[in-house]
Design a protein around this motif. Structure first.
Motif, PDB file in Angstrom:
ATOM      1  N   ALA A 182      48.201 -68.824 -98.480  1.00  0.00           N
ATOM      2  CA  ALA A 182      49.232 -68.428 -97.526  1.00  0.00           C
ATOM      3  C   ALA A 182      49.150 -69.133 -96.182  1.00  0.00           C
ATOM      4  O   ALA A 182      50.175 -69.351 -95.539  1.00  0.00           O
ATOM      5  CB  ALA A 182      49.175 -66.911 -97.308  1.00  0.00           C
ATOM      6  N   LEU A 183      47.958 -69.479 -95.725  1.00  0.00           N
ATOM      7  CA  LEU A 183      47.795 -70.086 -94.401  1.00  0.00           C
ATOM      8  C   LEU A 183      47.441 -71.565 -94.477  1.00  0.00           C
ATOM      9  O   LEU A 183      48.027 -72.393 -93.768  1.00  0.00           O
ATOM     10  CB  LEU A 183      46.716 -69.343 -93.611  1.00  0.00           C
ATOM     11  N   LEU A 184      46.481 -71.898 -95.322  1.00  0.00           N
ATOM     12  CA  LEU A 184      45.951 -73.269 -95.342  1.00  0.00           C
ATOM     13  C   LEU A 184      46.974 -74.325 -95.756  1.00  0.00           C
ATOM     14  O   LEU A 184      46.924 -75.450 -95.228  1.00  0.00           O
ATOM     15  CB  LEU A 184      44.732 -73.337 -96.257  1.00  0.00           C
ATOM     16  N   PRO A 185      47.907 -74.057 -96.689  1.00  0.00           N
ATOM     17  CA  PRO A 185      48.852 -75.118 -97.062  1.00  0.00           C
ATOM     18  C   PRO A 185      49.617 -75.693 -95.876  1.00  0.00           C
ATOM     19  O   PRO A 185      49.799 -76.913 -95.776  1.00  0.00           O
ATOM     20  CB  PRO A 185      49.787 -74.419 -98.061  1.00  0.00           C
ATOM     21  N   ARG A 186      50.064 -74.845 -94.950  1.00  0.00           N
ATOM     22  CA  ARG A 186      50.801 -75.350 -93.783  1.00  0.00           C
ATOM     23  C   ARG A 186      49.910 -76.217 -92.913  1.00  0.00           C
ATOM     24  O   ARG A 186      50.318 -77.282 -92.428  1.00  0.00           O
ATOM     25  CB  ARG A 186      51.355 -74.182 -92.953  1.00  0.00           C
TER      26      ARG A 186
ATOM     27  N   LEU B 175      38.739 -63.694 -93.747  1.00  0.00           N
ATOM     28  CA  LEU B 175      39.256 -62.480 -93.130  1.00  0.00           C
ATOM     29  C   LEU B 175      38.071 -61.637 -92.701  1.00  0.00           C
ATOM     30  O   LEU B 175      37.103 -61.502 -93.444  1.00  0.00           O
ATOM     31  CB  LEU B 175      40.127 -61.703 -94.121  1.00  0.00           C
ATOM     32  N   GLY B 176      38.161 -61.061 -91.523  1.00  0.00           N
ATOM     33  CA  GLY B 176      37.048 -60.277 -91.021  1.00  0.00           C
ATOM     34  C   GLY B 176      36.138 -61.125 -90.155  1.00  0.00           C
ATOM     35  O   GLY B 176      36.448 -62.269 -89.804  1.00  0.00           O
TER      36      GLY B 176
ATOM     37  N   THR C 217      35.273 -68.272 -84.766  1.00  0.00           N
ATOM     38  CA  THR C 217      36.376 -68.238 -83.812  1.00  0.00           C
ATOM     39  C   THR C 217      37.521 -67.437 -84.407  1.00  0.00           C
ATOM     40  O   THR C 217      37.995 -67.750 -85.498  1.00  0.00           O
ATOM     41  CB  THR C 217      36.876 -69.661 -83.485  1.00  0.00           C
ATOM     42  N   ALA C 218      37.972 -66.405 -83.701  1.00  0.00           N
ATOM     43  CA  ALA C 218      39.101 -65.608 -84.165  1.00  0.00           C
ATOM     44  C   ALA C 218      40.399 -66.380 -83.947  1.00  0.00           C
ATOM     45  O   ALA C 218      40.668 -66.861 -82.841  1.00  0.00           O
ATOM     46  CB  ALA C 218      39.147 -64.275 -83.429  1.00  0.00           C
ATOM     47  N   LEU C 219      41.195 -66.515 -85.000  1.00  0.00           N
ATOM     48  CA  LEU C 219      42.448 -67.266 -84.931  1.00  0.00           C
ATOM     49  C   LEU C 219      43.663 -66.357 -84.770  1.00  0.00           C
ATOM     50  O   LEU C 219      44.635 -66.720 -84.109  1.00  0.00           O
ATOM     51  CB  LEU C 219      42.630 -68.112 -86.195  1.00  0.00           C
ATOM     52  N   ALA C 220      43.629 -65.205 -85.406  1.00  0.00           N
ATOM     53  CA  ALA C 220      44.776 -64.301 -85.392  1.00  0.00           C
ATOM     54  C   ALA C 220      44.331 -62.939 -85.895  1.00  0.00           C
ATOM     55  O   ALA C 220      43.167 -62.751 -86.277  1.00  0.00           O
ATOM     56  CB  ALA C 220      45.899 -64.856 -86.271  1.00  0.00           C
ATOM     57  N   ARG C 221      45.264 -61.982 -85.883  1.00  0.00           N
ATOM     58  CA  ARG C 221      45.033 -60.669 -86.449  1.00  0.00           C
ATOM     59  C   ARG C 221      45.979 -60.470 -87.621  1.00  0.00           C
ATOM     60  O   ARG C 221      47.129 -60.907 -87.586  1.00  0.00           O
ATOM     61  CB  ARG C 221      45.280 -59.575 -85.408  1.00  0.00           C
ATOM     62  N   SER C 222      45.481 -59.842 -88.667  1.00  0.00           N
ATOM     63  CA  SER C 222      46.282 -59.604 -89.868  1.00  0.00           C
ATOM     64  C   SER C 222      46.309 -58.103 -90.144  1.00  0.00           C
ATOM     65  O   SER C 222      45.272 -57.488 -90.389  1.00  0.00           O
ATOM     66  CB  SER C 222      45.681 -60.362 -91.059  1.00  0.00           C
ATOM     67  N   GLU C 223      47.498 -57.512 -90.107  1.00  0.00           N
ATOM     68  CA  GLU C 223      47.630 -56.065 -90.269  1.00  0.00           C
ATOM     69  C   GLU C 223      47.719 -55.684 -91.738  1.00  0.00           C
ATOM     70  O   GLU C 223      48.492 -56.266 -92.511  1.00  0.00           O
ATOM     71  CB  GLU C 223      48.869 -55.558 -89.530  1.00  0.00           C
ATOM     72  N   ILE C 224      46.954 -54.700 -92.131  1.00  0.00           N
ATOM     73  CA  ILE C 224      46.985 -54.201 -93.503  1.00  0.00           C
ATOM     74  C   ILE C 224      48.242 -53.353 -93.704  1.00  0.00           C
ATOM     75  O   ILE C 224      48.634 -52.574 -92.834  1.00  0.00           O
ATOM     76  CB  ILE C 224      45.728 -53.363 -93.815  1.00  0.00           C
TER      77      ILE C 224
ATOM     78  N   LEU D 280      47.244 -54.380 -98.864  1.00  0.00           N
ATOM     79  CA  LEU D 280      46.875 -55.781 -98.683  1.00  0.00           C
ATOM     80  C   LEU D 280      46.907 -56.155 -97.204  1.00  0.00           C
ATOM     81  O   LEU D 280      47.544 -55.481 -96.394  1.00  0.00           O
ATOM     82  CB  LEU D 280      47.849 -56.692 -99.457  1.00  0.00           C
ATOM     83  N   ASP D 281      46.251 -57.259 -96.879  1.00  0.00           N
ATOM     84  CA  ASP D 281      46.336 -57.794 -95.523  1.00  0.00           C
ATOM     85  C   ASP D 281      47.693 -58.462 -95.340  1.00  0.00           C
ATOM     86  O   ASP D 281      48.485 -58.584 -96.283  1.00  0.00           O
ATOM     87  CB  ASP D 281      45.213 -58.811 -95.298  1.00  0.00           C
ATOM     88  N   GLY D 282      47.976 -58.897 -94.111  1.00  0.00           N
ATOM     89  CA  GLY D 282      49.286 -59.457 -93.801  1.00  0.00           C
ATOM     90  C   GLY D 282      49.655 -60.668 -94.632  1.00  0.00           C
ATOM     91  O   GLY D 282      50.832 -60.849 -94.992  1.00  0.00           O
ATOM     92  N   TYR D 283      48.687 -61.511 -94.965  1.00  0.00           N
ATOM     93  CA  TYR D 283      48.995 -62.697 -95.772  1.00  0.00           C
ATOM     94  C   TYR D 283      49.279 -62.304 -97.213  1.00  0.00           C
ATOM     95  O   TYR D 283      50.148 -62.877 -97.873  1.00  0.00           O
ATOM     96  CB  TYR D 283      47.844 -63.696 -95.685  1.00  0.00           C
ATOM     97  N   GLY D 284      48.552 -61.307 -97.710  1.00  0.00           N
ATOM     98  CA  GLY D 284      48.839 -60.799 -99.045  1.00  0.00           C
ATOM     99  C   GLY D 284      50.209 -60.166 -99.106  1.00  0.00           C
ATOM    100  O   GLY D 284      50.927 -60.282-100.111  1.00  0.00           O
ATOM    101  N   LEU D 285      50.615 -59.504 -98.019  1.00  0.00           N
ATOM    102  CA  LEU D 285      51.941 -58.897 -97.967  1.00  0.00           C
ATOM    103  C   LEU D 285      53.035 -59.964 -97.965  1.00  0.00           C
ATOM    104  O   LEU D 285      54.094 -59.781 -98.568  1.00  0.00           O
ATOM    105  CB  LEU D 285      52.064 -58.019 -96.721  1.00  0.00           C
ATOM    106  N   ALA D 286      52.778 -61.075 -97.288  1.00  0.00           N
ATOM    107  CA  ALA D 286      53.749 -62.174 -97.304  1.00  0.00           C
ATOM    108  C   ALA D 286      53.909 -62.708 -98.720  1.00  0.00           C
ATOM    109  O   ALA D 286      55.027 -63.037 -99.154  1.00  0.00           O
ATOM    110  CB  ALA D 286      53.289 -63.280 -96.356  1.00  0.00           C
TER     111      ALA D 286
END
Length: 292
Positions: free
Chosen positions: A108-112, A151-152, A162-169, A240-246
């Motif tokens: 979900a994140l790495l391809p971009r 994650l985590g 290094t924290a990059l972002a927050r992902s909401e469950i 799921l976390d936010g990327y799993g929800l996407a």
């Protein structure tokens, strides 16, 4: 022996062979004729045999010189290859980069980030390894990967996090599920549902485990994609976390936030024991942008 020769002496030898004399060789190399003659004599002294027979104004290569020339040309070709590779590495156009990431971020994140990174770097090879957060950290700490994305949080002292972002469950459920009519779901409302979640060894599962045991996990999976497949099959609803929800939304599933709010950090880890390569530095910039 040849290994005793320095690079400039080898260049003079090659230039004399090509030009047929010291004067022409000196002009080709941009040096004076006496300096070129001196270097040629030094090369012969180091080798222990003559490279040229002096015949008035002519330089006649000896049999030993002819025997040495192919090896010399091979050495210069190798040096040229090293110089070209060094220039490509310096410009960030060549080399390899290995990234270890948890599966949901690998899809979900790495391809971009990888697409943006390789744009203009077609010769760079990227290795993306999907694995657990613990293994991603281990690969970075053991220098089997340059960058880890998890994650985590990581408390491993071998890596810098290094924290990059927050992902909401949140919750993924079939579009026609009775709970899909609500804009937000409480964990209490999920008490009677067959809940699908990742294992407690993974950040999402660990976060849910801390939710005071309100939710009963009916099906435990190792990846978000598997959870989505189970939801589509009608086996339950997934947390799921936010990327799993996407990923769930891309598959036509409904998603809803849950209360109390549960968040996970999207974290990048690098080794504390080794400075990052130029490629790793360039990718980190793309990763930060993608996560933002």
């Amino acid at each position: 022996m040849v290994m005793g020769l320095n690079l400039r002496e080898l260049e003079v030898f090659r230039a004399v062979m090509e030009a047929g004399g010291v004067t022409g060789a000196a002009a080709q190399l941009g040096m004076s004729q006496p300096a070129a003659s001196k270097m040629l004599r030094q090369a012969e002294a180091r080798l222990g045999f003559a490279l040229f027979a002096r015949d008035r104004n002519r330089m006649v290569p000896t049999a030993e010189a002819h025997a040495l020339l192919p090896e010399l040309m091979g050495a210069f070709a190798a040096i040229g290859g090293v110089e070209r590779l060094a220039a490509a590495l310096r410009a960030g156009r060549s080399g390899q980069l290995t990234i270890a990431a948890v599966p949901v971020l690998a899809t979900a994140l790495l391809p971009r980030a990888i697409q943006a990174f390789r744009d203009g770097r077609p010769e760079v090879m990227v290795r993306l390894r999907a694995t657990t957060a613990l293994e991603a950290v281990n690969q970075v700490a053991e220098h089997r990967a340059e960058i880890g994305v998890i994650l985590g949080h990581s408390g491993d002292p071998r890596v810098e996090a290094t924290a990059l972002a927050r992902s909401e469950i949140g919750c993924a459920l079939p579009p026609r599920h009775r709970l899909a009519a609500k804009r937000r779901l409480s964990l209490v409302e999920l008490a009677g549902e067959a809940v699908i979640s990742l294992s407690p060894q993974q950040p999402v599962g660990a976060a849910l485990g801390e939710a005071q045991g309100v939710v009963h996990i009916a099906i435990e999976v190792s990846q978000s994609s598997i959870a989505c497949a189970l939801v589509r099959a009608g086996a339950g609803i997934a947390l799921l976390d936010g990327y799993g929800l996407a990923e769930a939304r891309a598959q036509g599933l409904a998603t809803r936030p849950v209360t109390p709010r549960l968040e996970l950090a999207v974290t990048m880890v690098v080794s504390r024991a080794r400075a990052p390569s130029l490629l790793a530095e360039a990718f980190r910039e793309r990763l930060v942008a993608a996560a933002a």
